[in-house]
Write an enzyme that holds these catalytic residues in place. Structure first.
Site, PDB file in Angstrom:
ATOM      1  N   LYS A 101      -2.904   9.353 -15.124  1.00  0.00           N
ATOM      2  CA  LYS A 101      -2.412   7.976 -14.955  1.00  0.00           C
ATOM      3  C   LYS A 101      -3.329   7.265 -13.969  1.00  0.00           C
ATOM      4  O   LYS A 101      -3.072   7.245 -12.766  1.00  0.00           O
ATOM      5  CB  LYS A 101      -0.965   8.012 -14.441  1.00  0.00           C
ATOM      6  CG  LYS A 101      -0.381   6.648 -14.119  1.00  0.00           C
ATOM      7  CD  LYS A 101       1.121   6.699 -13.978  1.00  0.00           C
ATOM      8  CE  LYS A 101       1.662   5.374 -13.466  1.00  0.00           C
ATOM      9  NZ  LYS A 101       3.112   5.260 -13.581  1.00  0.00           N
ATOM     10  N   SER A 105      -0.147  -0.227 -13.856  1.00  0.00           N
ATOM     11  CA  SER A 105      -0.523  -1.642 -13.939  1.00  0.00           C
ATOM     12  C   SER A 105      -1.037  -2.172 -12.599  1.00  0.00           C
ATOM     13  O   SER A 105      -1.831  -3.112 -12.572  1.00  0.00           O
ATOM     14  CB  SER A 105       0.626  -2.504 -14.462  1.00  0.00           C
ATOM     15  OG  SER A 105       1.772  -2.439 -13.657  1.00  0.00           O
ATOM     16  N   GLY A 106      -0.587  -1.612 -11.498  1.00  0.00           N
ATOM     17  CA  GLY A 106      -1.200  -1.880 -10.198  1.00  0.00           C
ATOM     18  C   GLY A 106      -1.016  -3.277  -9.639  1.00  0.00           C
ATOM     19  O   GLY A 106      -1.720  -3.666  -8.708  1.00  0.00           O
ATOM     20  N   GLY A 107      -0.124  -4.073 -10.232  1.00  0.00           N
ATOM     21  CA  GLY A 107       0.071  -5.431  -9.737  1.00  0.00           C
ATOM     22  C   GLY A 107      -0.666  -6.476 -10.569  1.00  0.00           C
ATOM     23  O   GLY A 107      -0.672  -7.658 -10.225  1.00  0.00           O
ATOM     24  N   GLU A 142      -1.640  10.976 -10.924  1.00  0.00           N
ATOM     25  CA  GLU A 142      -1.852   9.534 -10.743  1.00  0.00           C
ATOM     26  C   GLU A 142      -2.695   9.214  -9.516  1.00  0.00           C
ATOM     27  O   GLU A 142      -2.181   9.159  -8.399  1.00  0.00           O
ATOM     28  CB  GLU A 142      -0.508   8.799 -10.615  1.00  0.00           C
ATOM     29  CG  GLU A 142      -0.696   7.285 -10.423  1.00  0.00           C
ATOM     30  CD  GLU A 142       0.602   6.503 -10.277  1.00  0.00           C
ATOM     31  OE1 GLU A 142       1.679   7.127 -10.211  1.00  0.00           O
ATOM     32  OE2 GLU A 142       0.521   5.269 -10.205  1.00  0.00           O
ATOM     33  N   ARG A 163       5.654  -2.461 -12.738  1.00  0.00           N
ATOM     34  CA  ARG A 163       5.769  -3.915 -12.589  1.00  0.00           C
ATOM     35  C   ARG A 163       5.452  -4.669 -13.881  1.00  0.00           C
ATOM     36  O   ARG A 163       6.122  -5.648 -14.217  1.00  0.00           O
ATOM     37  CB  ARG A 163       4.866  -4.405 -11.452  1.00  0.00           C
ATOM     38  CG  ARG A 163       5.440  -4.138 -10.095  1.00  0.00           C
ATOM     39  CD  ARG A 163       4.400  -4.225  -9.003  1.00  0.00           C
ATOM     40  NE  ARG A 163       3.472  -3.104  -9.038  1.00  0.00           N
ATOM     41  CZ  ARG A 163       2.477  -2.922  -8.187  1.00  0.00           C
ATOM     42  NH1 ARG A 163       2.257  -3.822  -7.237  1.00  0.00           N
ATOM     43  NH2 ARG A 163       1.702  -1.868  -8.252  1.00  0.00           N
ATOM     44  N   ARG A 170      11.264  -5.250  -3.473  1.00  0.00           N
ATOM     45  CA  ARG A 170      11.206  -6.099  -4.686  1.00  0.00           C
ATOM     46  C   ARG A 170      12.499  -6.884  -4.862  1.00  0.00           C
ATOM     47  O   ARG A 170      12.478  -8.042  -5.260  1.00  0.00           O
ATOM     48  CB  ARG A 170      10.888  -5.236  -5.916  1.00  0.00           C
ATOM     49  CG  ARG A 170       9.495  -4.639  -5.740  1.00  0.00           C
ATOM     50  CD  ARG A 170       8.838  -4.089  -6.966  1.00  0.00           C
ATOM     51  NE  ARG A 170       7.542  -3.544  -6.533  1.00  0.00           N
ATOM     52  CZ  ARG A 170       6.945  -2.495  -7.054  1.00  0.00           C
ATOM     53  NH1 ARG A 170       7.479  -1.878  -8.080  1.00  0.00           N
ATOM     54  NH2 ARG A 170       5.790  -2.084  -6.588  1.00  0.00           N
TER      55      ARG A 170
END
Ligand code: 13P
Length: 340
Positions: free
Chosen positions: A219, A261-263, A177, A294, A33
């Site tokens: 999650k 949020s997964g992107g 998760e 993210r 990132r």
């Protein structure tokens, strides 16, 4: 360690319409990132980035817990104050990622199994002594041609349950998760089917491993169409199908659900969480919250660029996203809250 303590911590992570901030990117993920934003990829820069996040004024107004990485939990502020102290002083509960990553699964091309059970009992003891009160383990499920397989789903559910049982023994809340990835062309209905199967498998395994459900946090992913699926459903459709899926598979004893949020774009993640709370909050057995990485950090990272001079602006962006998601928990988020 009494089970009641664990249950109380799980409950307090959902108090005040707050949510979790995941800042537990492994070094390779964090570096990736940073590289995208042209930021140097070394230990000192990762430390400075996490210091910027943790010293955000007012962070504790909307964030109940932060998830750290092994390197981060041991780090200090520039002035020598341990991060753990800064977190506790802000009224935030420290947590720790304890899996050692999703690795290629033997005999299952294209699928991953999360590792990290070896030596976990001792690592949990150490993290508890360092101040962590909850832990996280992420399983990754991809949708594609003939995948996921039952073998992959079951193996990941089994290790998640063994991890959760060890956490309870160590006095830690376990974030369970399972992430069904957004990558691919699959439809929202396919995501629904796979997510339901994964969740059912996980709760079977949690039961088999004698995990107290009141002491875990689920999650999950939201139920979404694949990123390249031509049909992209509305915010309300996503809210409806996600809640339907959770109602099918998640026992009422679970104290709360905090989505990854997964992107997803930040604003869409907030809008979808908001729609779920607007439409269903009063009728659900569990609170619906957030545990985003993210979707809280990204704007701040882009502003920060690794430079001291940008810290205040980056912190304002982080604070703003955390506040937006707190509003989404109340069902009071709207696009008008977004500053340009
Ligand atoms: P994202 O919100 O960026 O998906 O990260 C959540 C997380 O903790 C992944 O393990």
């Amino acid at each position: 360690m009494s089970t009641q303590n664990i249950i109380d911590i799980a409950k307090s992570l959902f108090a005040g319409n707050k949510g979790l901030l995941a800042m537990d990117e492994s070094n390779p993920t964090c570096n990736k990132r940073f590289a995208k934003s042209g930021i140097p990829q070394d230990e000192e820069t990762r430390r400075a980035y996490r210091e910027m996040i943790l010293t955000t004024p007012g962070l504790g107004e909307s964030i109940s817990g932060v998830i750290l990485y092994d390197e981060t939990i041991r780090q200090k502020m520039k002035d020598g104050t341990p991060f753990i102290k800064i977190i506790n002083d802000a009224g935030i509960i420290p947590g720790i990622k304890v899996d050692t990553g999703a690795k290629d699964m033997a005999g299952h091309p294209g699928e991953k199994i999360t590792e990290g059970l070896d030596g976990l009992r001792d690592r949990l003891k150490e993290y508890y002594q360092m101040g962590a009160r909850f832990a996280k383990w992420r399983a990754v499920i991809a949708i594609g041609n003939d995948i996921p397989s039952h073998g992959c789903i079951e193996a990941n559910a089994h290790v998640l349950a063994r991890y959760a049982a060890l956490c309870q023994e160590a006095g830690l809340v376990s974030i369970v998760e399972p992430e069904v990835l957004m990558d691919g062309e699959h439809t929202m209905e396919q995501c629904f089917e796979i997510t339901e199967e994964v969740l059912r498998s996980i709760f079977n395994q949690l039961y088999a491993q004698r995990v107290v459900l009141e002491g875990i946090i689920l999650k999950p992913n939201m139920v979404l169409p694949g990123l390249t699926c031509p049909k992209q459903e509305s915010v309300d459709d996503v809210a409806d199908i996600t809640v339907e899926c959770l109602l099918h598979a998640v026992p009422a004893a679970v104290p709360g659900i905090a989505f990854l949020s997964g992107g997803q774009p930040c604003e869409l993640a907030s809008a979808r969480l908001n729609a779920m709370n607007v439409r269903f909050k009063s009728r659900l057995p569990w609170p619906l919250a957030f545990s985003f990485a993210r979707a809280i950090q990204q704007p701040a990272l882009e502003i920060w660029q690794g430079k001291e001079i940008n810290v205040t602006k980056a912190q304002q962006a982080l604070y703003h996203r955390a506040k937006c998601n707190q509003a989404a928990r109340r069902g009071e988020y709207n696009a008008g809250m977004e500053i340009n």
